[in-house]
Design an enzyme around this catalytic site. Structure first.
Site, PDB file in Angstrom:
ATOM      1  N   ILE A  54     -14.284 -37.504 -34.629  1.00 47.98           N
ATOM      2  CA  ILE A  54     -13.254 -37.735 -33.609  1.00 47.98           C
ATOM      3  C   ILE A  54     -12.888 -39.216 -33.611  1.00 47.98           C
ATOM      4  O   ILE A  54     -13.698 -40.066 -33.295  1.00 47.98           O
ATOM      5  CB  ILE A  54     -13.756 -37.316 -32.205  1.00 47.98           C
ATOM      6  CG1 ILE A  54     -14.136 -35.832 -32.191  1.00 47.98           C
ATOM      7  CG2 ILE A  54     -12.678 -37.602 -31.154  1.00 47.98           C
ATOM      8  CD1 ILE A  54     -14.788 -35.366 -30.895  1.00 47.98           C
ATOM      9  N   HIS A  55     -11.655 -39.481 -34.012  1.00 52.07           N
ATOM     10  CA  HIS A  55     -11.147 -40.852 -34.025  1.00 52.07           C
ATOM     11  C   HIS A  55      -9.682 -40.778 -33.635  1.00 52.07           C
ATOM     12  O   HIS A  55      -9.187 -39.711 -33.286  1.00 52.07           O
ATOM     13  CB  HIS A  55     -11.353 -41.498 -35.404  1.00 52.07           C
ATOM     14  CG  HIS A  55     -10.730 -40.715 -36.511  1.00 52.07           C
ATOM     15  ND1 HIS A  55      -9.418 -40.867 -36.886  1.00 52.07           N
ATOM     16  CD2 HIS A  55     -11.232 -39.731 -37.298  1.00 52.07           C
ATOM     17  CE1 HIS A  55      -9.143 -40.032 -37.873  1.00 52.07           C
ATOM     18  NE2 HIS A  55     -10.221 -39.319 -38.136  1.00 52.07           N
ATOM     19  N   GLY A  56      -8.978 -41.868 -33.693  1.00 53.07           N
ATOM     20  CA  GLY A  56      -7.597 -41.926 -33.216  1.00 53.07           C
ATOM     21  C   GLY A  56      -6.695 -40.795 -33.661  1.00 53.07           C
ATOM     22  O   GLY A  56      -6.034 -40.155 -32.855  1.00 53.07           O
TER      23      GLY A  56
END
Length: 170
Positions: free
Chosen positions: A20-22
């Site tokens: 989970i990142h930008g």
């Protein structure tokens, strides 16, 4: 009620070792309209700090869970998340292969990032594979799972099996 009515709705299955990142938190979750992001990884599920940080990284209004592969199979077979719209996130194709072998049906798998490490070959600037990865991808392809490479939805789809054939890795 039919058996299929109890299943979660998998809107996106994605391999991205950054998890989970930008991009996942904003673009992919908005595009797919998911209510829940499920990170499926035995290693990450055992790491309390990483698990906590991933749950905190979920965008507002979206629940994030981090679970082991076996737990995902149990949840899928139960009606716990019936009709819930979910995104499945993986760090590697072996975990995807394991859930498919356990009876979880996937139509498509998005490959968004597999980091380079010793023993791996770069096939794009953000996807590196070794023979174990290739073997898992072959299995998934044989099960009818579309294997497509895209970092973000706006990118052109690159079909993984065609790329592997062109680079003689298949």
């Amino acid at each position: 009620m039919k058996e299929g009515d109890l299943l979660m709705e998998i809107r996106l299955a994605r391999i991205d070792d950054r998890l989970i990142h930008g991009q996942v938190a904003t673009v992919w979750s908005k595009l797919t309209g998911v209510e829940r992001i499920i990170v499926i990884s035995d290693r990450v599920a055992e790491d309390k700090l990483r698990k906590f940080l991933l749950k905190e990284a979920a965008p507002p209004g979206i629940t994030a869970n981090v679970i082991a592969v076996k737990k995902m199979v149990q949840i899928y077979q139960s009606s716990l998340l019936a009709k819930e719209k979910v995104m499945l996130l993986f760090t590697n194709p072996q975990d995807v292969e394991a859930i498919v072998r356990s009876g979880i049906s996937l139509n498509s798998l998005n490959i968004g990032g597999m980091s380079f490490s010793e023993g791996k070959t770069m096939i794009t600037n953000f996807v590196s594979v070794d023979q174990r990865d290739i073997d898992s991808f072959h299995y998934l392809d044989q099960q009818g799972v579309e294997l497509e490479i895209r970092k973000v939805p706006a990118d052109r789809k690159i079909l993984l099996m065609e790329l592997l054939t062109k680079t003689k890795k298949a």
